[in-house]
Enzyme design. Sequence first.
Site, PDB file in Angstrom:
ATOM      1  N   LYS A 151       2.762   1.660  11.340  1.00  0.00           N
ATOM      2  CA  LYS A 151       3.520   0.603  12.021  1.00  0.00           C
ATOM      3  C   LYS A 151       4.620   0.040  11.129  1.00  0.00           C
ATOM      4  CE  LYS A 151       1.238  -2.476  14.427  1.00  0.00           C
ATOM      5  NZ  LYS A 151       0.449  -3.678  14.797  1.00  0.00           N
ATOM      6  N   GLU A 179      -0.749   5.448   1.364  1.00  0.00           N
ATOM      7  CA  GLU A 179      -1.210   6.829   1.493  1.00  0.00           C
ATOM      8  C   GLU A 179      -0.333   7.615   2.453  1.00  0.00           C
ATOM      9  OE1 GLU A 179      -4.952   4.189   1.048  1.00  0.00           O
ATOM     10  OE2 GLU A 179      -3.004   4.095   2.042  1.00  0.00           O
ATOM     11  N   GLY A 237      -4.759  -1.717  14.481  1.00  0.00           N
ATOM     12  CA  GLY A 237      -4.745  -0.289  14.208  1.00  0.00           C
ATOM     13  C   GLY A 237      -5.911   0.455  14.813  1.00  0.00           C
ATOM     14  N   ARG A 238      -7.118  -0.105  14.724  1.00  0.00           N
ATOM     15  CA  ARG A 238      -8.296   0.598  15.225  1.00  0.00           C
ATOM     16  C   ARG A 238      -8.395   0.530  16.743  1.00  0.00           C
ATOM     17  NH1 ARG A 238      -9.231  -3.780  12.299  1.00  0.00           N
ATOM     18  NH2 ARG A 238     -10.415  -5.562  13.090  1.00  0.00           N
ATOM     19  N   GLU A 295     -15.065  -2.352  10.507  1.00  0.00           N
ATOM     20  CA  GLU A 295     -13.861  -3.085  10.132  1.00  0.00           C
ATOM     21  C   GLU A 295     -13.686  -4.320  11.001  1.00  0.00           C
ATOM     22  OE1 GLU A 295     -10.102  -1.203   8.375  1.00  0.00           O
ATOM     23  OE2 GLU A 295      -9.485  -1.620  10.439  1.00  0.00           O
ATOM     24  N   HIS A 315     -31.852  18.558  12.046  1.00  0.00           N
ATOM     25  CA  HIS A 315     -32.265  19.359  10.899  1.00  0.00           C
ATOM     26  C   HIS A 315     -31.768  18.756   9.594  1.00  0.00           C
ATOM     27  CE1 HIS A 315     -33.827  22.768  13.292  1.00  0.00           C
ATOM     28  NE2 HIS A 315     -32.973  22.305  14.191  1.00  0.00           N
ATOM     29  N   LYS A 325      -6.191  -2.345  -2.277  1.00  0.00           N
ATOM     30  CA  LYS A 325      -4.812  -1.856  -2.278  1.00  0.00           C
ATOM     31  C   LYS A 325      -4.006  -2.488  -3.400  1.00  0.00           C
ATOM     32  CE  LYS A 325      -4.449  -1.094   2.746  1.00  0.00           C
ATOM     33  NZ  LYS A 325      -3.691  -1.489   3.955  1.00  0.00           N
TER      34      LYS A 325
END
Length: 523
Positions: A206, A212, A263-264, A349, A380, A489
Site C-alpha cells: 500500500k 521486504e 492488510g489481512r 494479528e 500421520h 522492524k
Amino acid sequence: MFMPLRCDQTTPWPLLQAHYADRGRHLDMRRAFEQDADRFAHFSQSAPHVFADLSKNLWDRDSEALLLDLARATGLEAHRNAMFAGEAINTTENRAVLHTLLRRPANVALPGDVPETAQRLADVHSTLNAMLAFAEEVRSDTTITDVVNIGIGGSDLGPHMAVRALEEFRIPSKRFHFVSNVDGHELHHVLQGLKAENTLFIIASKTFTTAETMMNARSALAWFTAQGGQDVAGHFVALSTNLEATRALGITTTFGFWDWVGGRYSLWSAIGLPMAIAIGEQGFREFLAGGHAMDEHFRTAPLAQNLPVRLGLLDVWYRNFYGFTSRCVAPYHASMCRYAAYLQQLEMESNGKRVALDGSTLTCATSPAIWGEPGTNGQHAFFQMLHQGADVLPLEIVAVRKASHPLPGHQQKVLANALAQTQALMVGKASDDGHRHFPGNRPSTLILLDALTPTTLGALIALQEHRVFVSGSLWGINSFDQWGVELGKVLAKDLETRWESGDLAGLDGSTAGLLQMLRTPAV
C-alpha cells in the site's frame, strides 16, 4: 463512537464462571448426546454456502445461552452495526473498518451508513472494474506465461491461499508464483525458471515502503533488466497508493486501496489481482458474492442462529474458561494447503492483544495460537497429540463434499477420514493398556462446503473474518491494528546500520555477540 463493554466486566461473566465450575468442566459429550436426542440438530447450522457441526464441542444449551447473554451484555450487535455503517471502530488509528464494503454490490445502502459510504462504495467499484478489466487483458495476453506476486503479510497470504485453493478454476496457460520472504533464496528460486519477456510482476504494498517487499521488487527489477527486459511499464504493476514511489521504479499501472482496509482483510480489494488473473472476472465476482452473502447473514441473523457469532462465542468459552491455548485447523482438501497460514495472520494479528480499547491491561486471555496442516497428512504427524497428548487441543476441520478431480474412491476416503477423526476425538477408546487408551471427550468442529468454488471460498473466508470480530469485540480489544509488528522492524533497520559500521554500543550482550560473530567472515 460506540465502545463495547469488556466481557469480564459484565453481569453474565461470573454466571459463566459458576456454570463452568459447576457443570462445564465436567461435561461429557458422549453423555450429552445420550441425554439430548436433538443435540446435533441444535448445534449444527447452515449459513450461506457453509454448513457447520458444533455438536462435538464442550458446551450444552445452558452454556450457549449464557454466552449469548454475554454477547448481548458487551454490546456486540451495536459494535457490529457500527462496523458495517463505517464508523471509525479502529480507535487507535481513527479509521473505519470496511472490508465488507469491498464485496457490497454497487449502489446498495445499509441502515446507519455514514455519509461517506456512498462515495466510498462508488470508489470501490470504480477500482474493482478497472482491476478486473486489467486482469482480463493479462489473461488474454499469450506472451505472459508467468505471474509473480511480490508482497508480504496480507499482500501475500490471502492471494497465495486463494489462488492455490482455486487451482481447478485457474487459467491453464499461466503459472503463478508468490514471493514474500526477504530471504533471497525464495526470489532466486522463482526467477531461475522465468523469462523476462514472458513474466508479469505484481508489487503489492500500500505504502510502497514495506522493507521486504521493496527489496524483492528492486531485485526483480534488476533481474528483469539484466535479462534484457526493457518495457518495465509493461511487465510491472503496483498495488499501491504511493504513485510517486511507483513511478520512480518505472511502474505506470497501479491499483490502490484505502486506509479503511487492513492488510489481512484486503484480499477482496486490488490485492486480489493475482486471484482475478487466475480465475477471471466472473470467478472473482463470485468470490465477492460469497463473502457478501456471509456478511448479510452476520449482519441480520439473530445471535442464536448466527454462525460467526456462535463460533466466536465458542472461542471465548474455550480460551477463557477451559484455558485452551491453541486451535488446530485441518482442511481436508489438498488445495487448501495455505489455509492455516492465512488464518494465523487473520486471527493472531487481529486478536493477539493484551490491552483493551482504552489502553488498560486485560485480565483475561485473548487469541489462541492457530496452527495446522491439511488432512490426511496431519493424521500421520501431530494428530497423535490431539488424541492422546496431555493437553486438550480443539480441532477444526474443513471438509468438501464434492471432488473436483475424476479419480474414483478418493473423495469417499478423505471424507471418511475427516468424520472418523471427529468421532475418535469424542468417543475415545477404553483400554487397560495405557498406551492404547484414548480418553475421548476432546472437542472438534466440522465445517462443510458443498464444493470448493470461488463462491464457497468467499463465504468461508468472510465467516472466519466475522468470527474473529466477535471474539475480539467480547474481549474489548481493537482487532484492526497491529502495533506489535513495528518494534522488530525498527530494530532491524538499526541493526542493518550497525552491520555496516560495527557499532555495538548500547546493545544487549547477546545481540552484540551475535552481530559481532556474523560480521566476521566465515572461514
